[in-house]
Design an enzyme around this catalytic site. Structure first.
Site, mmCIF file in Angstrom:
data_model
loop_
_atom_site.group_PDB
_atom_site.id
_atom_site.type_symbol
_atom_site.label_atom_id
_atom_site.label_comp_id
_atom_site.label_asym_id
_atom_site.label_seq_id
_atom_site.Cartn_x
_atom_site.Cartn_y
_atom_site.Cartn_z
ATOM 1 N N ASP A 58 -17.631 -20.813 16.890
ATOM 2 C CA ASP A 58 -18.003 -21.866 15.947
ATOM 3 C C ASP A 58 -18.673 -22.976 16.733
ATOM 4 O O ASP A 58 -18.317 -23.245 17.886
ATOM 5 C CB ASP A 58 -16.802 -22.373 15.140
ATOM 6 N N GLU A 145 -7.635 -30.688 8.539
ATOM 7 C CA GLU A 145 -6.827 -31.171 9.657
ATOM 8 C C GLU A 145 -6.809 -32.688 9.586
ATOM 9 O O GLU A 145 -7.676 -33.301 8.968
ATOM 10 C CB GLU A 145 -7.404 -30.682 10.989
#
Length: 262
Positions: A58, A145
């Site tokens: 990523d 998150e």
């Protein structure tokens, strides 16, 4: 003279194709084994992520000038690319990464980093505005998150029930647009504190760089495992996140066949 010029042009073209670091794109259906290393390797008690045959990365603004063809031939079979944050931030490298990964036939998906100071509907619309619905793309990703760095949102931590409600609202809007149920990315702390085990039917992309998913998320099934933040991949300068797919090569192809956008 004409023949001589044609010969020179042909030789130059061949030389360009053969330059180190600039190979031609590989066949779109080919899976490559991971030829990665790690600047800070972790011992997962014998449960090596390399036992999984399908790997990827990523990326975000921190990665620049990626040679996607080289990266793919060294095991980058898929890439999740950061697209947006909140309701008004777009990653400065998203368009470049999206185009480069596509040209190299890397299976690509886009992710959104969620903020708790903007409505989920506004954030979903912002993501949709910036991420083209592209045939073959991986399902969109909701990155959940706690954000300690935002000057405006870091202190906002809603109760778990509200977190889950906001998530469901974002997920619903994005699923309607792209025609695929999004993937949920999260961390062990956020997962525990907000009861994300209740999101049945969703593919999870789990971050855990010190323990296996079974240890960090007991009982949770997963589709992708982000196992390192310090990967070294040919074609990419500096450290990059490494990820593994949960199944074998045939399961990967079946998953792509059912979950890629049309």
């Amino acid at each position: 003279m004409i023949l001589r010029r044609a010969l020179i042009l042909s030789l130059l073209a061949l030389a360009a194709c053969g330059r180190p670091g600039n190979p031609p794109p590989a066949d779109p259906g080919t899976l490559f084994p991971a030829r990665f290393s790690d600047s800070d390797p972790v011992d997962f008690n014998g449960r090596n992520p390399q036992s999984f045959p399908v790997h990827g990365i990523d990326v975000a603004r921190f990665q620049n000038n990626i040679d996607w063809n080289t990266a793919r031939r060294n095991g980058v079979n898929f890439a999740f690319i950061k697209a947006t944050e909140g309701g008004d931030l777009k990653d400065i490298n998203f368009d470049t990464h999206w185009q480069g990964a596509g040209q190299a036939a890397v299976k690509r998906g886009a992710y959104h980093f969620y903020y708790f100071c903007t409505s989920p509907e506004d954030q979903a619309r912002w993501f949709i505005r910036n991420v083209p619905r592209t045939p073959g793309m991986l399902p969109p990703v909701l990155d959940m998150e706690w954000n300690p760095f935002s000057p405006t949102c870091a202190h906002i931590r809603p109760p778990a029930s509200e977190v889950r409600d906001q998530m469901r609202r974002w997920l619903a809007v994005v699923e309607r647009h792209y025609g695929q149920r999004p993937i949920i990315y999260t961390t062990p702390k956020f997962y525990r504190e907000n009861g994300l085990s209740g999101f049945n039917g969703y593919d999870f992309w789990l971050r855990t760089t010190a323990k296996t998913p079974a240890e960090a998320y007991p009982g949770q099934t997963w589709r992708f495992w982000q196992y390192s933040a310090t990967g070294i991949v040919p074609g990419i300068g500096g450290d990059v996140d490494l990820n593994a797919f949960s199944g074998n090569s045939a399961q990967w192809q079946n998953w792509i066949a059912t979950r890629a956008a049309r």
